[in-house]
Scaffold this active site. Structure first.
Site, PDB file in Angstrom:
ATOM      1  N   SER A  53       1.022  -0.989   0.343  1.00 57.48           N
ATOM      2  CA  SER A  53      -0.047   0.149  -0.409  1.00 57.48           C
ATOM      3  C   SER A  53       0.958   1.379  -0.078  1.00 57.48           C
ATOM      4  O   SER A  53       2.168   0.969   0.585  1.00 57.48           O
ATOM      5  CB  SER A  53      -0.944  -0.373   1.111  1.00 57.48           C
ATOM      6  OG  SER A  53      -1.624   1.268   1.190  1.00 57.48           O
ATOM      7  N   TYR A  59      -1.419  -1.415  10.831  1.00 55.13           N
ATOM      8  CA  TYR A  59      -2.083  -1.708   9.547  1.00 55.13           C
ATOM      9  C   TYR A  59      -0.999  -0.856   8.050  1.00 55.13           C
ATOM     10  O   TYR A  59       0.545  -1.704   7.564  1.00 55.13           O
ATOM     11  CB  TYR A  59      -3.425  -0.842   9.060  1.00 55.13           C
ATOM     12  CG  TYR A  59      -3.567  -1.267   7.339  1.00 55.13           C
ATOM     13  CD1 TYR A  59      -3.786  -2.097   6.568  1.00 55.13           C
ATOM     14  CD2 TYR A  59      -3.625  -0.168   6.343  1.00 55.13           C
ATOM     15  CE1 TYR A  59      -4.061  -2.693   5.122  1.00 55.13           C
ATOM     16  CE2 TYR A  59      -3.373  -0.138   4.806  1.00 55.13           C
ATOM     17  CZ  TYR A  59      -3.986  -1.692   4.120  1.00 55.13           C
ATOM     18  OH  TYR A  59      -4.542  -1.870   3.417  1.00 55.13           O
TER      19      TYR A  59
END
Length: 376
Positions: free
Chosen positions: A243, A256
């Site tokens: 990401s 995350y």
């Protein structure tokens, strides 16, 4: 909390015949009414410029059009057009040479000879990739803790294995069944992921551990399990879905973003190790660093700027991933546009970086969504 299965379920043998798949196209009244400017973004502008002003072929067409009008070579407009065409051609050639130096020659890919393993392939980006390859009668194995019944798997043209990829033993058991049912895996798409939208103080130790086990450690389990098969075959493709937040970090997404940042280092370490193994010459690697995606995982987070930071769709990412896989190339997929150029952000003075973070709303998007959820 996710419910993890303690074992892998044996999947039935799939028929090699092409199955009819019913496709329901979206109707115009199914789509929310949006003003036209909501569809305009810097990505759209850049895409159009890439196929017009910045495209070498189009640049030389302009030169030919000027010559068709008998424009002398000495005229300023002709000189500018030729100089621009040479510059665009040079940049294009440099890009090809740079990719060849970095990633080597592409390998030959024949879907009939490949076995594709997709983690987290029930829905979202992984589900789209699995269904796309399933419709093309490729050999697709989906590993996921979410359930999928046999009829649904057959309709999508995939073989489903209920498996917790954060558990090394379950991954090994699933791999043994995949080899038995479909053949030796040659394409691995590490896509599984979870998120806990909480602050560092609110996140429990169990949630942090679970996030790293699913988002990061699962990649180690699948690599240790499937990479030896690729080395014996002398070919393969490994896709790592990270990401852009792995570069940036974000408030209320600490576990995350940290787990995704670890994948960036893992990808580069993997490439470095494969470069030292002669048998790995035909094993390609693809790094995916998307911005916010329009999936259920971030459905409650609105992008701060639809123009500069539009939401990436699984279709956009899937198209780019499939293109690289089937061309047999290594590379990187970064969508939207800012994800591709994120490295330049860290070249800026730290004060400018902080102003951009405040202006973008990066660190308040999740907090705002949580407040709205509490009110509702």
């Amino acid at each position: 909390m996710l419910q993890h299965s303690s074992s892998c379920i044996e999947a039935p043998n799939m028929s090699s015949a092409v199955k009819e798949v019913t496709v329901k196209l979206p109707r115009s009244h199914d789509r929310p009414e949006e003003p036209w400017y909501r569809y305009l973004s810097i990505d759209v502008i850049w895409y159009v410029l890439g196929y017009t002003v910045f495209h070498p072929f189009v640049s030389w067409v302009v030169v030919l059009c000027l010559r068709a009008q008998y424009t002398p070579y000495g005229n300023p407009e002709m000189r500018i057009a030729i100089a621009w065409s040479i510059l665009m051609s040079a940049i294009g050639i440099f890009g090809i040479i740079s990719d060849r130096i970095a990633f080597g020659s592409p390998r030959e890919v024949d879907l009939a000879e490949e076995v594709i393993v997709i983690t987290g392939g029930v829905d979202g980006l992984g589900g789209l990739l699995a269904e796309t390859y399933g419709m093309r009668s490729a050999n697709v194995a989906v590993l996921d803790v979410k359930t999928m019944d046999q009829d649904e798997a057959e309709e999508k043209g995939v073989v489903y294995y209920q498996c917790d990829v954060s558990d090394a033993k379950q991954v090994e058991a699933a791999a043994a069944k995949i080899v038995e049912d479909l053949g030796v895996p040659t394409i691995l798409i590490n896509n599984a992921g979870i998120v806990h939208k909480k602050s560092i103080l609110d996140t429990t130790a169990e949630e942090v551990e679970q996030t790293f086990r699913v988002n990061t450690l699962s990649h180690f389990h699948t690599l240790r399990t499937f990479l030896p098969h690729m080395l014996r075959e002398g070919r393969g493709t490994i896709v790592t879905v990270s990401s852009v937040l792995g570069h940036l970090g974000a408030a209320n997404l600490s576990a995350y973003t940290a787990s995704k940042a670890a994948l960036l280092a893992l990808h580069h370490s993997l490439r470095a190790e494969l470069a030292q193994i002669p048998e790995a010459k035909e094993i390609k690697t693809i790094l995916v660093t998307p911005g916010q995606m329009s999936t259920q995982m971030f459905a409650d987070v609105n992008p701060p700027s639809n123009f500069f930071g539009p939401t990436a769709t699984p279709a956009d990412l899937g198209k780019s991933i499939i293109k690289l896989i089937e061309k047999g190339e290594s590379g990187e997929v970064a969508i939207p546009l800012y994800s591709h150029w994120i490295g330049f952000f860290f070249v800026l003075p730290v004060g400018i970086q902080q102003l951009i973070r405040r202006w973008s709303g990066l660190d308040t998007a999740v907090a705002v969504s949580r407040k709205l959820a509490e009110k509702n």
